[in-house]
Design a protein around this motif. Structure first.
Motif, PDB file in Angstrom:
ATOM      1  N   GLY A 425      21.556 -52.700  14.336  1.00 13.36           N
ATOM      2  CA  GLY A 425      22.935 -52.775  15.251  1.00 13.36           C
ATOM      3  C   GLY A 425      24.086 -53.521  14.721  1.00 13.36           C
ATOM      4  O   GLY A 425      24.872 -53.818  15.060  1.00 13.36           O
ATOM      5  N   ALA A 426      23.920 -54.123  13.569  1.00 19.53           N
ATOM      6  CA  ALA A 426      24.945 -54.798  12.894  1.00 19.53           C
ATOM      7  C   ALA A 426      26.338 -53.809  12.584  1.00 19.53           C
ATOM      8  O   ALA A 426      26.167 -52.840  12.391  1.00 19.53           O
ATOM      9  N   PRO A 427      27.479 -54.329  12.609  1.00 20.05           N
ATOM     10  CA  PRO A 427      28.571 -53.601  12.316  1.00 20.05           C
ATOM     11  C   PRO A 427      28.714 -52.894  11.018  1.00 20.05           C
ATOM     12  O   PRO A 427      28.329 -53.565   9.986  1.00 20.05           O
ATOM     13  N   ASP A 428      29.004 -51.843  10.969  1.00 21.26           N
ATOM     14  CA  ASP A 428      29.164 -50.983   9.608  1.00 21.26           C
ATOM     15  C   ASP A 428      30.429 -51.293   8.912  1.00 21.26           C
ATOM     16  O   ASP A 428      31.147 -50.612   9.032  1.00 21.26           O
ATOM     17  N   ILE A 429      30.326 -52.534   8.161  1.00 22.94           N
ATOM     18  CA  ILE A 429      31.555 -52.613   7.560  1.00 22.94           C
ATOM     19  C   ILE A 429      31.575 -52.096   6.054  1.00 22.94           C
ATOM     20  O   ILE A 429      30.534 -52.356   5.174  1.00 22.94           O
ATOM     21  N   SER A 430      32.522 -51.611   5.751  1.00 21.85           N
ATOM     22  CA  SER A 430      32.704 -50.734   4.391  1.00 21.85           C
ATOM     23  C   SER A 430      33.018 -51.766   3.424  1.00 21.85           C
ATOM     24  O   SER A 430      34.050 -52.169   3.305  1.00 21.85           O
ATOM     25  N   LEU A 431      31.978 -52.122   2.485  1.00 25.20           N
ATOM     26  CA  LEU A 431      32.407 -53.110   1.313  1.00 25.20           C
ATOM     27  C   LEU A 431      31.700 -52.633   0.066  1.00 25.20           C
ATOM     28  O   LEU A 431      30.396 -52.200   0.197  1.00 25.20           O
ATOM     29  N   SER A 432      32.249 -52.503  -1.112  1.00 27.01           N
ATOM     30  CA  SER A 432      31.918 -52.013  -2.195  1.00 27.01           C
ATOM     31  C   SER A 432      30.796 -53.089  -2.652  1.00 27.01           C
ATOM     32  O   SER A 432      30.710 -54.279  -2.372  1.00 27.01           O
ATOM     33  N   VAL A 433      29.984 -52.968  -3.655  1.00 23.70           N
ATOM     34  CA  VAL A 433      29.062 -53.641  -4.506  1.00 23.70           C
ATOM     35  C   VAL A 433      29.825 -54.881  -4.947  1.00 23.70           C
ATOM     36  O   VAL A 433      29.315 -55.939  -4.812  1.00 23.70           O
ATOM     37  N   THR A 434      30.921 -54.483  -5.223  1.00 21.31           N
ATOM     38  CA  THR A 434      31.634 -55.594  -5.998  1.00 21.31           C
ATOM     39  C   THR A 434      32.670 -56.608  -5.260  1.00 21.31           C
ATOM     40  O   THR A 434      33.218 -57.435  -5.546  1.00 21.31           O
ATOM     41  N   GLU A 435      32.611 -56.024  -4.094  1.00 23.63           N
ATOM     42  CA  GLU A 435      33.104 -56.954  -2.794  1.00 23.63           C
ATOM     43  C   GLU A 435      32.275 -57.705  -2.140  1.00 23.63           C
ATOM     44  O   GLU A 435      32.722 -58.474  -1.127  1.00 23.63           O
ATOM     45  N   LEU A 484      42.749 -66.945  -3.916  1.00 21.65           N
ATOM     46  CA  LEU A 484      43.296 -66.998  -2.327  1.00 21.65           C
ATOM     47  C   LEU A 484      42.501 -67.849  -1.398  1.00 21.65           C
ATOM     48  O   LEU A 484      43.152 -68.247  -0.587  1.00 21.65           O
ATOM     49  N   SER A 485      41.306 -67.830  -1.688  1.00 25.91           N
ATOM     50  CA  SER A 485      40.626 -68.337  -0.478  1.00 25.91           C
ATOM     51  C   SER A 485      40.042 -69.700  -0.911  1.00 25.91           C
ATOM     52  O   SER A 485      39.660 -70.188  -2.068  1.00 25.91           O
ATOM     53  N   GLN A 486      40.010 -70.592   0.320  1.00 19.12           N
ATOM     54  CA  GLN A 486      39.654 -72.219  -0.141  1.00 19.12           C
ATOM     55  C   GLN A 486      38.332 -72.376   0.692  1.00 19.12           C
ATOM     56  O   GLN A 486      37.939 -73.494   0.762  1.00 19.12           O
ATOM     57  N   ASP A 487      38.095 -71.171   1.529  1.00 14.49           N
ATOM     58  CA  ASP A 487      36.818 -71.530   2.364  1.00 14.49           C
ATOM     59  C   ASP A 487      35.700 -70.739   1.520  1.00 14.49           C
ATOM     60  O   ASP A 487      35.601 -69.356   1.531  1.00 14.49           O
ATOM     61  N   THR A 488      34.958 -71.658   0.858  1.00 17.52           N
ATOM     62  CA  THR A 488      34.058 -71.070  -0.081  1.00 17.52           C
ATOM     63  C   THR A 488      32.559 -70.652   0.430  1.00 17.52           C
ATOM     64  O   THR A 488      31.898 -70.152  -0.413  1.00 17.52           O
ATOM     65  N   LYS A 489      32.772 -70.591   1.580  1.00 17.17           N
ATOM     66  CA  LYS A 489      31.562 -69.769   2.245  1.00 17.17           C
ATOM     67  C   LYS A 489      32.035 -68.707   3.114  1.00 17.17           C
ATOM     68  O   LYS A 489      31.137 -68.076   3.980  1.00 17.17           O
ATOM     69  N   ASP A 490      33.083 -68.165   2.968  1.00 20.64           N
ATOM     70  CA  ASP A 490      33.584 -67.098   3.571  1.00 20.64           C
ATOM     71  C   ASP A 490      33.170 -65.744   2.935  1.00 20.64           C
ATOM     72  O   ASP A 490      33.758 -65.098   2.009  1.00 20.64           O
ATOM     73  N   LEU A 491      31.769 -65.288   3.110  1.00 22.62           N
ATOM     74  CA  LEU A 491      31.416 -64.023   2.594  1.00 22.62           C
ATOM     75  C   LEU A 491      31.874 -62.541   2.946  1.00 22.62           C
ATOM     76  O   LEU A 491      31.705 -61.533   2.421  1.00 22.62           O
ATOM     77  N   MET A 492      32.587 -62.783   4.127  1.00 20.53           N
ATOM     78  CA  MET A 492      33.381 -61.504   4.678  1.00 20.53           C
ATOM     79  C   MET A 492      34.871 -61.606   4.127  1.00 20.53           C
ATOM     80  O   MET A 492      35.752 -60.823   4.838  1.00 20.53           O
ATOM     81  N   PHE A 493      35.246 -62.262   3.092  1.00 20.24           N
ATOM     82  CA  PHE A 493      36.373 -62.179   2.434  1.00 20.24           C
ATOM     83  C   PHE A 493      37.322 -60.852   2.502  1.00 20.24           C
ATOM     84  O   PHE A 493      38.386 -60.933   2.846  1.00 20.24           O
ATOM     85  N   PHE A 494      36.325 -59.932   2.033  1.00 15.56           N
ATOM     86  CA  PHE A 494      37.003 -58.836   1.436  1.00 15.56           C
ATOM     87  C   PHE A 494      36.896 -57.695   2.635  1.00 15.56           C
ATOM     88  O   PHE A 494      37.352 -56.563   2.442  1.00 15.56           O
ATOM     89  N   ALA A 495      36.296 -58.097   3.768  1.00 17.36           N
ATOM     90  CA  ALA A 495      36.408 -57.208   4.965  1.00 17.36           C
ATOM     91  C   ALA A 495      37.906 -57.060   5.299  1.00 17.36           C
ATOM     92  O   ALA A 495      38.538 -55.996   5.964  1.00 17.36           O
ATOM     93  N   ASN A 496      38.549 -58.109   5.035  1.00 16.23           N
ATOM     94  CA  ASN A 496      40.066 -58.165   5.464  1.00 16.23           C
ATOM     95  C   ASN A 496      40.948 -59.207   4.501  1.00 16.23           C
ATOM     96  O   ASN A 496      41.217 -60.115   4.929  1.00 16.23           O
ATOM     97  N   SER A 497      41.122 -58.664   3.230  1.00 17.90           N
ATOM     98  CA  SER A 497      41.537 -59.567   2.273  1.00 17.90           C
ATOM     99  C   SER A 497      42.834 -59.611   2.328  1.00 17.90           C
ATOM    100  O   SER A 497      43.701 -58.777   2.477  1.00 17.90           O
ATOM    101  N   PRO A 498      43.196 -60.761   2.293  1.00 20.88           N
ATOM    102  CA  PRO A 498      44.782 -61.066   2.367  1.00 20.88           C
ATOM    103  C   PRO A 498      45.619 -60.665   1.147  1.00 20.88           C
ATOM    104  O   PRO A 498      44.831 -60.435   0.160  1.00 20.88           O
ATOM    105  N   ALA A 499      47.040 -60.593   1.093  1.00 22.08           N
ATOM    106  CA  ALA A 499      47.639 -60.326   0.098  1.00 22.08           C
ATOM    107  C   ALA A 499      47.988 -61.732  -0.661  1.00 22.08           C
ATOM    108  O   ALA A 499      48.150 -62.567  -0.367  1.00 22.08           O
ATOM    109  N   ALA A 500      48.308 -61.296  -2.076  1.00 22.13           N
ATOM    110  CA  ALA A 500      48.753 -62.710  -2.932  1.00 22.13           C
ATOM    111  C   ALA A 500      50.377 -62.462  -2.956  1.00 22.13           C
ATOM    112  O   ALA A 500      50.916 -61.619  -3.358  1.00 22.13           O
ATOM    113  N   THR A 501      50.920 -63.618  -2.837  1.00 24.46           N
ATOM    114  CA  THR A 501      52.256 -63.865  -3.290  1.00 24.46           C
ATOM    115  C   THR A 501      52.555 -63.543  -4.789  1.00 24.46           C
ATOM    116  O   THR A 501      51.548 -63.719  -5.565  1.00 24.46           O
TER     117      THR A 501
END
Length: 785
Positions: A425-435, A484-501
Motif C-alpha cells: 500500500g506504499a505510494p508508487d513514486i517513480s524513482l530511477s535506480v540512480t535516484e 543542493l541538500s543539507q539534510d543528509t537523511k533526505d532519502l526522498m530528495f529526488f521525488a521532488n528535486s529543487p533546481a540549482a541556481t
C-alpha cells in the motif's frame, strides 16, 4: 656522500628530494607506501638518482633490459654496502646485505622487479600531485584561510580558558576538603571536651559556628564555580556541535563532489576531547562533593540542594557531546570508482569512522557495527541491501595516520535482497535506480568511568548500482544532492528535486575540472556553458537549472554526459595542456569566429566540441582568395584518437596538402608562437634509435579527406621486399596529423622533393634513411608492433 646527492640537476630537485621535504601529512603517505618489502625505503633513498634515471617502464616488457638493470642494481647495493663498511655503520651493513638477498628472488623474472619499481614511482608522483593540489588550494583560499585562523584562535583561547577553570576548580576542591577536615577535627574534639567542661557557654561552640559558616560559604562558592564551568562547556558544545561540526559536514559534502575544502578532523578532535575531558573532571568534582557531604552535612546544606541538578546537567552535556563526536571521516567509496558515494553490488568498497573524543584508554575497546537503511522510505520498488564482509571492527589508534580513534572498513560489499518490493500500500513514486538514495549506519557503545552512551554515525546518502553503465548517471545524482541538500537523511530528495541556481551550478562544474586536473573554469568558460544552457543573457545569476535538464532530458546525450565526457578526456589525455591554460575549451562557435577574425593569419585556438560527445577541435584563421579573414575548423578528435596520437604532436605536424604542404597553425590565441606554447610537450626523439627496436618504424596519422577524418599509417609493413608503396596524391585542404617520427627503409621510400624535407638515420646505420613527410594510403596500423 650517498648516491642521492647526485639527484639534483642544476636548480631542479629530484622526485625523491621533493618527497622527503613534504609536510608531515604527506610524508606519512610516503611511509605508508614503503611499508612493503618489494622496494625498501633505504634502497630508494640511497640509490634515488640511479633509480630515477632508468627506463623501468620499458624494462617491464623487455627481458634483456630488465636483466641488465637487475645486475646493475645488485652492483649498486654492493657499492653502497662498501661505503657503510668504511663508515662503520653496522646496522646499515646488515640491512643492505639482507636487501641484496631479498632481491635475488627476481633473478628468474627481472621484469617483475622493473614493474614493481615503476609502480612505486607512479605512486610517488600521485603523492606529489596531491601535495601540489593542497598547496594550490591554500593559495586560492588565503582570505578564507585567514577567517578560519581567526575562528580557530578564538576557540583555542576559549578551550584554554576552560582548562584553566578546571584547574582552578581542582584547587578549590582541595581547599574545600582541607577546610572541611579542619571543621570536622575541631567538631569531634568539641564533642569529646564539651561534656567534661559542663559550661553551656563554651567559647569553642562559637568558633565551630564560625567554621561551619565559612564551610557553607566555601561550598556555595564551589558549586557556583562548577555552574560557571558548565556554562562555559555548554557554550563551547553549542559552537562545536551546531556550528563547527555542521560546517565540517557541509565542507565534506562539497569535498565529495570536488570542492577544494579542508575536511581534516584533527582540530575538531582536539576541541571535542578538551571539552569531554573537562566534563569528566566535573563529574569527578561532583562525586567528591557527594563524598564530602556524606561526611559532614547540616541543615540547608547547599550540596544536597544544588548538586543533583548539576549532575543531571553534566551528564546531558557529556552525552550530547559524545553522540555528536562519532562521525564518518571517509565516505563510502570504491577504489576504482570516479568518486565517493557511488557503490556497486558485489564490488568491494571502503569507509572510515572516527570518534572525535580521543581517550587512549578506550583503544580497541569500542566495537563498531555496520548496517544499511535503518529507516528506509516506504515506497514501492525501493531496494534493500545486506552489507557483507567484515562488518564489525574496533575503534583503534593504529589505523590512523595521526593517532585518531578510527574504525577503517576496507573490505565491505553489498548484496541486494531479492525479497520485498516496498511496503504494501506504499505510494508508487517513480524513482530511477540512480535516484534511489541509501544510508549506511555505524553503531558503537561508549563506556568510560561509569558513563555509558550508545553512539551512531551515518554516511551521506549513497547511490547503489549493479552495472558499470549506470556509473555516470549515479555520479550525477551524487553531485546534485550534495550541491543542493543539507539534510543528509533526505532519502526522498529526488521525488521532488529543487533546481540549482546558476552560481551554485557553475561553481560545481568548476570543481569537476579542479579536482580532476587542478585547474578550474574561469568566468569566460562558465559564460559559454551558461550560454549553452540559457541562451544569451545580460546576467545569468537569476537563471536556474532543473534536475531534468542536467541529467534526465535527451538521455543518453544529457548535459552531464556531454560535460563529464569532456572532463574524462581532459584528465586522460590533455591534463597538462589544460593546466597550462593552452586550451580555451568552452567557447561558442560565434565567439570563436569573433576572436579569431581580429587576429593575424595562422592564429588558432582549441575548444571542446558542442556536438561530438567528448570531442576537442581547433580552429584557425587564414585569408581567402579575396584576402578576407576566414576561420576554418578541423573535425573533432575524441579520447580514442588522442590515445593514438598525442595532441601536441597533432598541433605540431598538422599539414594542409596543397601545391606546397604547409602548417597553418602558427600562433596560439592570442599571439603565442606555437612552438613556444607546446614545445615542452613535443615527443622526445632521443629514445627512438634504441638498439632494442628491431622493427621498421611507422607513424600513424590522421588524414582529412573532405569531411572524413581517417587514421592511416605512413607505410604498410606487409609490403613485399622491394615493393614501393604509392604516395597519396596531394589534393585541396587535406589535413594530416602524424603521431611520431617516421623511419623506414630506403627501398620503400619515394623521395618527392615537394613532400620530403628531412632525413634521419635509424640507429647508426646509414643504409636506413627516414622520410618524415610521406603519407602512404594503407590500412590503419598500431603505433608499435
Amino acid at each position: 656522500m650517498d648516491l642521492a646527492s647526485n639527484s639534483v640537476n642544476g636548480s631542479q630537485m629530484s622526485q625523491w628530494e621533493r618527497l622527503v621535504q613534504l609536510p608531515a601529512a604527506f610524508s606519512q603517505q610516503l611511509h605508508d607506501l614503503y611499508d612493503r618489502e618489494a622496494l625498501p625505503m633505504d634502497v630508494r633513498h640511497y640509490l634515488s638518482a640511479w633509480i630515477e634515471s632508468q627506463q623501468w617502464q620499458r624494462a617491464a616488457s623487455d627481458y634483456d633490459l630488465a636483466m641488465v638493470l637487475f645486475q646493475v642494481l645488485l652492483e649498486n647495493l654492493d657499492i653502497q654496502y662498501s661505503r657503510f663498511v668504511q663508515e662503520d655503520s653496522f646496522l646499515m651493513q646488515h640491512n643492505f646485505r639482507r636487501y641484496k638477498q631479498n632481491f635475488q628472488r627476481y633473478l628468474e623474472n627481472p621484469c617483475v622487479l622493473a614493474h614493481n619499481i615503476c609502480w612505486y614511482l607512479e605512486k610517488e608522483k600521485e603523492i606529489l600531485q596531491t601535495a601540489d593540489l593542497a598547496e594550490q588550494v591554500r593559495v586560492m583560499q588565503v582570505e578564507q584561510g585567514g577567517f578560519e585562523t581567526s575562528t580557530q584562535r578564538d576557540l583555542d583561547h576559549r578551550m584554554a580558558s576552560l582548562k584553566n577553570e578546571v584547574q582552578c576548580m581542582e584547587h578549590a576542591m582541595m581547599c574545600l576538603e582541607e577546610q572541611q577536615d579542619e571543621f570536622d577535627f575541631k567538631y569531634q574534639t568539641f564533642l569529646i571536651e564539651a561534656p567534661l567542661s559542663g559550661n553551656p557557654d563554651n567559647p569553642q561552640q562559637a568558633k565551630l559556628q564560625s567554621l561551619i559558616n565559612k564551610l557553607n560559604d566555601c561550598r556555595k562558592n564551589t558549586l557556583f564555580g562548577l555552574n560557571k564551568l558548565l556554562e562555559k562547556a555548554e557554550d563551547l558544545i553549542d559552537v562545536l556541535v551546531n556550528k563547527e561540526k555542521v560546517e565540517w559536514q557541509r565542507r565534506q559534502q562539497k569535498h565529495c563532489i570536488g570542492a577544494p575544502h579542508r575536511v581534516c578532523l584533527d582540530q575538531l578532535e582536539k576541541w571535542f576531547t578538551c571539552v569531554a575531558e573537562s566534563l569528566f573532571q566535573v563529574r569527578e568534582f561532583l562525586s567528591k562533593l557527594e563524598e564530602l557531604a556524606g561526611k559532614v552535612t547540616y541543615e540547608k546544606d547547599p550540596i544536597k540542594g544544588v548538586k543533583p541538578s548539576l549532575q543531571m546537567r553534566t551528564e546531558k552535556l557529556l552525552s550530547d557531546l559524545l553522540k555528536s563526536s562519532f562521525v564518518v571521516e571517509t565516505q563510502p567509496s570504491m577504489p576504482q570508482g570516479k568518486g565517493p558515494l557511488v557503490l556497486r553490488t558485489g564490488v568491494q568498497f571502503f569507509v572510515k569512522t572516527r570518534l572525535l573524543v580521543k581517550f587512549p584508554d578506550l583503544n580497541h575497546h569500542m566495537k563498531v557495527n555496520v548496517s544499511m537503511d535503518r529507516e528506509p522510505p516506504q515506497i514501492k520498488r525501493y531496494r534493500h541491501f545486506n552489507v557483507l564482509g567484515t562488518t564489525s571492527k574496533a575503534l583503534n589508534m593504529s589505523e590512523s595516520k595521526n593517532g585518531g580513534m578510527v574504525a577503517d572498513f576496507r573490505h565491505l560489499n553489498l548484496k541486494e535482497q531479492k525479497s520485498g518490493g516496498g511496503a504494501k500500500g506504499a505510494p508508487d513514486i517513480s524513482l530511477s535506480v540512480t535516484e534511489e538514495l541509501h544510508i549506511m549506519y555505524f553503531n558503537t557503545l561508549f563506556e568510560f568511568k561509569g558513563m555509558s552512551v550508545e553512539l551512531q554515525a551515518t554516511s551521506l546518502p549513497v547511490v547503489i548500482i549493479s552495472n558499470a553503465s549506470q556509473q555516470q548517471s549515479a555520479c550525477a545524482s551524487v553531485l546534485w544532492f550534495n550541491m543542493l541538500s543539507q539534510d543528509t537523511k533526505d532519502l526522498m530528495f529526488f521525488a521532488n528535486s529543487p533546481a540549482a541556481t546558476w552560481p551554485q551550478f557553475g561553481e560545481m562544474l568548476s570543481w569537476q575540472f579542479l579536482s580532476a586536473t587542478k585547474r578550474g573554469l574561469n568566468d569566460a568558460q562558465l559564460e559559454m556553458i551558461a550560454n549553452r544552457l540559457f541562451g544569451k543573457q545580460q546576467s545569468y545569476d537569476i537563471c536556474s537549472v532543473a534536475w531534468s535538464t542536467f541529467s534526465k532530458e535527451n538521455s543518453p546525450d544529457t548535459f552531464w554526459v556531454w560535460f563529464d565526457s569532456i572532463v574524462v578526456m581532459v584528465k586522460a589525455n590533455l591534463e597538462n595542456l589544460w593546466r597550462d591554460g593552452l586550451i580555451m575549451g568552452f567557447v561558442t562557435k560565434s565567439k570563436e569566429k569573433t576572436l579569431l577574425k581580429k587576429k593575424q593569419k595562422g592564429t588558432f585556438l582549441i575548444r571542446f566540441s558542442e556536438s561530438v560527445i567528448g570531442g576537442i577541435t581547433f580552429s584557425w584563421v587564414e585569408n581567402n582568395a579575396t584576402g578576407d579573414p576566414e576561420v576554418k575548423t578541423i573535425q573533432p578528435f575524441t579520447k580514442d584518437d588522442l590515445s593514438q596520437i598525442p595532441f601536441p604532436e597533432i598541433i605540431r605536424h598538422f599539414l594542409i596538402l596543397k601545391d606546397v604542404p604547409q602548417n597553418p597553425l602558427l600562433y596560439l590565441y592570442p599571439n603565442t608562437p606555437k612552438d613556444e606554447a607546446f614545445g615542452k610537450y613535443y615527443a622526445d626523439k632521443s629514445g627512438l634509435d634504441s638498439p632494442y627496436l628491431i622493427y621498421i618504424k611507422t607513424r600513424l596519422v590522421f588524414v582529412l579527406k573532405g569531411d572524413t577524418l581517417e587514421a592511416v599509417s605512413h607505410m604498410s609493413t606487409d609490403a613485399a621486399e622491394g615493393e614501393v608503396p604509392q604516395p597519396i596524391e596531394p589534393f585541396g585542404n587535406v589535413a594530416v596529423q602524424p603521431v611520431d617520427s617516421l623511419e623506414h627503409h630506403a627501398a620503400n621510400c619515394c623521395l618527392d622533393p615537394m613532400l620530403c624535407d628531412s632525413v634521419a638515420n635509424l640507429g647508426d646505420d646509414p643504409m636506413y634513411p627516414s622520410c618524415t613527410n610521406h603519407f602512404f594510403d594503407s590500412e590503419p596500423l598500431p603505433t608499435s608492433l
